[in-house]
Design a protein around this motif. Structure first.
Motif, PDB file in Angstrom:
ATOM      1  N   VAL A  75      -4.865  -8.828  -9.753  1.00  0.00           N
ATOM      2  CA  VAL A  75      -5.365  -8.442  -8.428  1.00  0.00           C
ATOM      3  C   VAL A  75      -4.717  -9.265  -7.310  1.00  0.00           C
ATOM      4  O   VAL A  75      -4.212  -8.713  -6.332  1.00  0.00           O
ATOM      5  N   VAL A  76      -4.737 -10.584  -7.462  1.00  0.00           N
ATOM      6  CA  VAL A  76      -4.204 -11.452  -6.409  1.00  0.00           C
ATOM      7  C   VAL A  76      -2.719 -11.202  -6.151  1.00  0.00           C
ATOM      8  O   VAL A  76      -2.312 -11.031  -4.986  1.00  0.00           O
ATOM      9  N   PRO A  77      -1.855 -11.160  -7.195  1.00  0.00           N
ATOM     10  CA  PRO A  77      -0.436 -10.885  -6.923  1.00  0.00           C
ATOM     11  C   PRO A  77      -0.216  -9.518  -6.280  1.00  0.00           C
ATOM     12  O   PRO A  77       0.666  -9.369  -5.424  1.00  0.00           O
ATOM     13  N   LEU A  78      -0.995  -8.507  -6.704  1.00  0.00           N
ATOM     14  CA  LEU A  78      -0.852  -7.176  -6.125  1.00  0.00           C
ATOM     15  C   LEU A  78      -1.177  -7.195  -4.629  1.00  0.00           C
ATOM     16  O   LEU A  78      -0.450  -6.625  -3.808  1.00  0.00           O
ATOM     17  N   ILE A  79      -2.266  -7.875  -4.279  1.00  0.00           N
ATOM     18  CA  ILE A  79      -2.653  -7.982  -2.873  1.00  0.00           C
ATOM     19  C   ILE A  79      -1.605  -8.761  -2.075  1.00  0.00           C
ATOM     20  O   ILE A  79      -1.221  -8.371  -0.972  1.00  0.00           O
ATOM     21  N   LEU A  80      -1.122  -9.874  -2.650  1.00  0.00           N
ATOM     22  CA  LEU A  80      -0.088 -10.666  -1.984  1.00  0.00           C
ATOM     23  C   LEU A  80       1.181  -9.844  -1.755  1.00  0.00           C
ATOM     24  O   LEU A  80       1.829  -9.943  -0.709  1.00  0.00           O
ATOM     25  N   GLY A  81       1.535  -9.025  -2.764  1.00  0.00           N
ATOM     26  CA  GLY A  81       2.706  -8.169  -2.634  1.00  0.00           C
ATOM     27  C   GLY A  81       2.543  -7.178  -1.496  1.00  0.00           C
ATOM     28  O   GLY A  81       3.476  -6.926  -0.726  1.00  0.00           O
ATOM     29  N   GLN A  82       1.334  -6.620  -1.384  1.00  0.00           N
ATOM     30  CA  GLN A  82       1.059  -5.672  -0.300  1.00  0.00           C
ATOM     31  C   GLN A  82       1.104  -6.355   1.072  1.00  0.00           C
ATOM     32  O   GLN A  82       1.615  -5.794   2.038  1.00  0.00           O
ATOM     33  N   VAL A  83       0.567  -7.576   1.142  1.00  0.00           N
ATOM     34  CA  VAL A  83       0.588  -8.322   2.404  1.00  0.00           C
ATOM     35  C   VAL A  83       2.026  -8.609   2.822  1.00  0.00           C
ATOM     36  O   VAL A  83       2.409  -8.428   3.990  1.00  0.00           O
TER      37      VAL A  83
END
Length: 337
Positions: free
Chosen positions: A178-186
């Motif tokens: 979840v965290v890497p996916l969100i960071l990637g989107q940011v």
């Protein structure tokens, strides 16, 4: 097509063969505690990199639309966590009458209880050009669902009970998915124009990371001295695994492409991979917890160690065929409009 061009096109399959051979020659490099430290580099960094890469390459509107594709998610999760365990259980009622090692057969049942993987299904869906957003959602959601469902299925089919540290597994999944996916989107929100202009090789990066995961997986297999296998049983289990995977892929393909299904060709690609793939990353730690103290734990683990690279190998071989079919169907749909 020249040799060099063929190598460039099929580099991932060639890479799979090379890393398996390397693991056979030097298994100590990639085992837990070895120079590569897979307990850190694979369990955390590699998986996190795959999902950061996916978040960076995925358009936010595609992910939003994937969240609302409830019928697709329901089909994937029901198929992988209900249909497959029941189908394998019925098959094993017949196979237990044969001379195949009974612990390997139990291992087949444990494989059937595993949730979707957090990497391979996404990478293969992306390689074909399918609905990557749906693949990411189902990989992440299925992994979280598996924390609860998989131990229950193992208890139901195999009768082994043990306390599973839900909090630690949940936190690891949260931090690596979840965290890497969100960071990637940011990051994508700040770099959107640059990424669309330069078009970085996101798929190649994820595939290279997956080769590392395959290498460390086979290092564990080749370095385990406790695994004493009957060659005939092992060969039969390998054949059974490939047959099951191909059968399940054909079944999901037939179901999702039937008249009135409402699924697009890109949806079908995601369904085929996400419904039939099983997680090694979540599976091995959970097996070690649920079957702690089992003398034959290594034998139970073998089918999962085989299933993981087998699903990637089979999927990789089928990528060109599935891509050709998908493009053809998409062109046909445009002509009919």
């Amino acid at each position: 097509m020249g040799l060099l061009a063929r190598i460039r096109k099929e580099w991932f399959i060639i890479g799979i063969v090379l890393v398996i051979l390397s693991a056979k020659v030097h298994p100590s490099v990639g085992v837990k505690g070895g120079p590569l430290k897979p307990e850190i580099t694979v369990a955390y960094i590699a998986v996190s990199l795959i999902f950061f890469n996916s978040g960076l390459s995925l358009r936010s509107e595609e992910l939003t639309s994937a969240l609302l594709h409830v019928r697709l998610h329901l089909l994937v999760q029901t198929f992988t966590l209900v249909f497959i365990p029941l189908a394998v259980w019925l098959l094993l009622q017949v196979l237990t009458l044969t001379a195949i090692d009974q612990w390997l057969l139990r291992g087949l049942q444990t494989v059937s209880c595993m949730p979707p993987p957090v990497s391979s299904a996404v990478i293969l869906t992306k390689a074909v050009g399918g609905n990557e957003a749906a693949a990411i959602f189902n990989s992440a959601f299925g992994s979280f669902l598996g924390i609860i469902v998989t131990p229950v299925l193992l208890l139901l089919f195999l009768g082994s009970s043990s306390s599973v540290p839900f909090s630690s597994i949940f936190s690891q999944l949260f931090m690596t998915v979840v965290v890497p996916l969100i960071l990637g989107q940011v990051c994508r929100s700040f770099l959107r124009e640059y990424l669309e202009r330069r078009k970085p090789p996101f798929g190649a990066v994820s595939s290279a990371v997956l080769l590392m995961i395959i290498y460390t997986t086979f290092c564990d297999t080749f370095s385990n001295p406790d695994i004493e296998l009957d060659p005939t049983s092992l060969l039969l289990v390998v054949l059974i695994i490939f047959s099951l995977q191909l059968s399940f892929m054909l079944l999901t393909f037939a179901f999702s492409t039937r008249s009135g299904s409402g699924f697009s060709p890109a949806d079908t690609v995601a369904i085929m991979f996400c419904s039939t793939h099983k997680s090694l990353t979540l599976g091995i730690p959970m097996l070690k917890i649920v079957f702690e103290g089992y003398e034959h734990l290594s034998l139970i683990s073998v089918p999962l160690l085989i299933y993981h690279p087998a699903q990637i190998l089979l999927g990789s071989v089928l990528v060109p065929t599935i891509r050709t079919w998908m493009v053809s169907r998409q062109k046909s749909s445009l002509l009919l409009r």
